[in-house]
Design a protein around this motif. Structure first.
Motif, PDB file in Angstrom:
ATOM      1  N   GLN A   3     -40.981  52.480 -12.639  1.00  0.00           N
ATOM      2  CA  GLN A   3     -39.838  52.702 -13.442  1.00  0.00           C
ATOM      3  C   GLN A   3     -39.161  51.761 -14.315  1.00  0.00           C
ATOM      4  O   GLN A   3     -38.701  51.858 -15.262  1.00  0.00           O
ATOM      5  CB  GLN A   3     -38.661  53.056 -12.550  1.00  0.00           C
TER       6      GLN A   3
ATOM      7  N   GLU B 195     -41.470  51.552 -17.423  1.00  0.00           N
ATOM      8  CA  GLU B 195     -41.304  52.439 -18.313  1.00  0.00           C
ATOM      9  C   GLU B 195     -39.783  52.776 -18.895  1.00  0.00           C
ATOM     10  O   GLU B 195     -39.716  52.807 -20.050  1.00  0.00           O
ATOM     11  CB  GLU B 195     -41.035  53.908 -17.357  1.00  0.00           C
TER      12      GLU B 195
ATOM     13  N   PHE C 150     -44.109  62.677 -16.021  1.00  0.00           N
ATOM     14  CA  PHE C 150     -44.653  61.545 -16.497  1.00  0.00           C
ATOM     15  C   PHE C 150     -46.310  62.165 -16.877  1.00  0.00           C
ATOM     16  O   PHE C 150     -46.908  61.613 -17.873  1.00  0.00           O
ATOM     17  CB  PHE C 150     -45.300  60.826 -15.184  1.00  0.00           C
TER      18      PHE C 150
ATOM     19  N   TYR D 273     -48.037  61.347 -20.566  1.00  0.00           N
ATOM     20  CA  TYR D 273     -49.402  60.714 -20.724  1.00  0.00           C
ATOM     21  C   TYR D 273     -50.408  61.635 -20.682  1.00  0.00           C
ATOM     22  O   TYR D 273     -51.571  61.272 -20.280  1.00  0.00           O
ATOM     23  CB  TYR D 273     -49.324  59.739 -19.735  1.00  0.00           C
TER      24      TYR D 273
END
Length: 466
Positions: free
Chosen positions: A214, A217, A259, A263
């Motif tokens: 986290q 990110e 996520f 990605y």
């Protein structure tokens, strides 16, 4: 040969800098050929000579790593000497120099690591935490990680000597993301082997890895997080991450679904994130996933962007797990017609046979517990027609799945009596070579065909249209 002994007269305070420069110059000139002389000088009774020798060991190890072999280190018994200095010599400078050399050796190949472990170096390295040796903390943690990755025995040895606690505390307290990466890598080495683990260990480690992901990110830093992801994969095999993060504000399923979408083109991140979700699915029901905000929409958007992603078969398998739920779970899929249509299209036309089979499996799962209205919705989506088409292929697994799907449609009519699926199958089954399937070399196909004919078509009369 270069003499390691300083042979320097006692200098006044004004000349101390000059003396230091001479010592550093002498150390920087050392070559691998000076290794025996340096090792001999470590045992000198002169404190200054011993310090220079220890600094020399560090210099040679770090400057000429390819020239100093594990055999040379073992024969010199230098690790035992350095450990003794680290434990008993009260001079801070020589302790730090000794520690750097031990860390370097422990960060080498398996042969070097064994020397450190056999000499009892793990407890010493574990004590080099941030509180007492701030400059040594990260290198020491990296050395522990390198030791732990060699085998389960060494992994357990690091844990037993508080290596885990040292790493967790460092990960929580370090502010530098760059240093945090080193700690995360090392902590990951403790999680890559099979259990035994205690639950507290797994819960703490999972929390540290997720917090790190986290942070990276949120910061936008270009720091790799794949190692933290794979460590979570290892942990999530043994504990439910929903239980780990039960009291956290972040919904772990929602986080990793988004996520995956973010990605979908990055296989280095997509693969471990999908593995995490699959591991969560092994502990939880489909309902836990489907009640997540926008779950189906996220799945659809991921599928739309998966061309060329080698993880597509595994992702569709993940979806098939979710389709094997309750009537309430099935309704989530039927509310979003796009995903059923996507699964049918992939089952019929995807270029990957694995994707076709997993898509077909997901569709069959939707028919097992579906009620009348749900089965009717699936029929209107032309799912029964898709199942019939699969009876003409050569792949045994596809035929078996298609037959099970057809059987579920027919069972719904038999149980509820409101549908005309049997008539539809009869009218649209002319392309099906019944005799071919009845005499199929695959026994499971024969068995399912027999059950369908006996249960739904004239008590097993193989001459019926079906």
């Amino acid at each position: 040969m270069l003499h390691i002994h300083s042979n320097l007269p006692v200098q006044s305070h004004d000349n101390s800098q000059s003396e230091t420069n001479l010592i550093l110059e002498k150390i920087s000139s050392l070559q691998p050929s000076d290794w025996p002389t340096v090792i001999e000088a470590i045992n000198s009774g002169n404190a200054q000579d011993r310090l220079i020798a220890v600094m020399g060991v560090r210099h040679i190890l770090y400057t000429f790593p390819q020239d100093i072999t594990a055999e040379m280190v073992a024969e010199s018994k230098v690790v035992s000497t350095l450990l003794w200095i680290l434990n008993w010599d009260k001079t801070s400078e020589i302790q730090i120099e000794s520690a750097w050399s031990i860390i370097k050796i422990a960060s080498g190949t398996a042969e070097f690591v064994k020397i450190v472990v056999d000499a009892g170096g793990v407890p010493c390295i574990s004590k080099l935490d941030a509180a007492s040796h701030e400059t040594l903390s990260i290198p020491a943690i990296l050395a522990l990680g390198n030791i732990a990755k060699q085998c389960i025995e060494y992994r357990n040895l690091v844990i037993e000597n508080q290596g885990f606690d040292v790493m967790v505390n460092a990960a929580i307290n370090l502010k530098s993301l760059t240093y945090a990466y080193d700690v995360i890598w090392s902590l990951g080495r403790l999680c890559r082997f099979e259990p035994p683990y205690n639950e507290k260990f797994l819960f703490q480690a999972a929390y540290v890895f997720f917090q790190y992901i986290q942070k990276i990110e949120n910061s936008g830093a270009s720091i790799d997080i794949s190692d933290a992801l794979w460590s979570l994969v290892s942990i999530s095999k043994y504990v439910s991450l929903l239980e780990v993060f039960a009291f956290q504000s972040t919904n772990i399923i929602e986080y990793f679904l988004n996520f995956l979408l973010k990605y979908v083109k990055n296989i280095e991140y997509f693969e471990p994130a999908l593995a995490i979700l699959n591991n969560i699915a092994s502990f939880e029901t489909a309902t836990e996933f489907l009640k997540t905000k926008n779950c189906i929409e996220i799945l659809v958007n991921i599928l739309k962007n998966m061309d060329g992603n080698p993880q597509k078969p595994k992702f569709v398998w993940f979806i098939s797990h979710l389709t094997a739920g309750s009537k309430h779970d099935i309704q989530h899929f039927l509310k979003n017609g796009h995903i059923v249509t996507s699964l049918i299209q992939m089952a019929l036309f995807d270029t990957s046979s694995k994707v076709q089979i997993e898509s077909l499996r997901a569709l069959v799962n939707l028919t097992y517990l579906a009620d009348y209205n749900q089965i009717l919705t699936l029929f209107n989506s032309e799912l029964l027609s898709a199942f019939m088409k699969f009876l003409e292929v050569e792949d045994d697994e596809c035929i078996i799945l298609a037959l099970k799907g057809i059987s579920n449609f027919l069972a719904c009519e038999q149980n509820i009596g409101k549908c005309d699926f049997k008539e539809w199958v009869t009218l649209n089954g002319t392309a099906l070579d019944v005799e071919r399937l009845l005499n199929h070399p695959n026994e499971e196909i024969n068995q399912i065909i027999d059950e369908i004919l006996e249960t739904f078509f004239d008590n097993g009369d193989s001459n019926s249209t079906y």
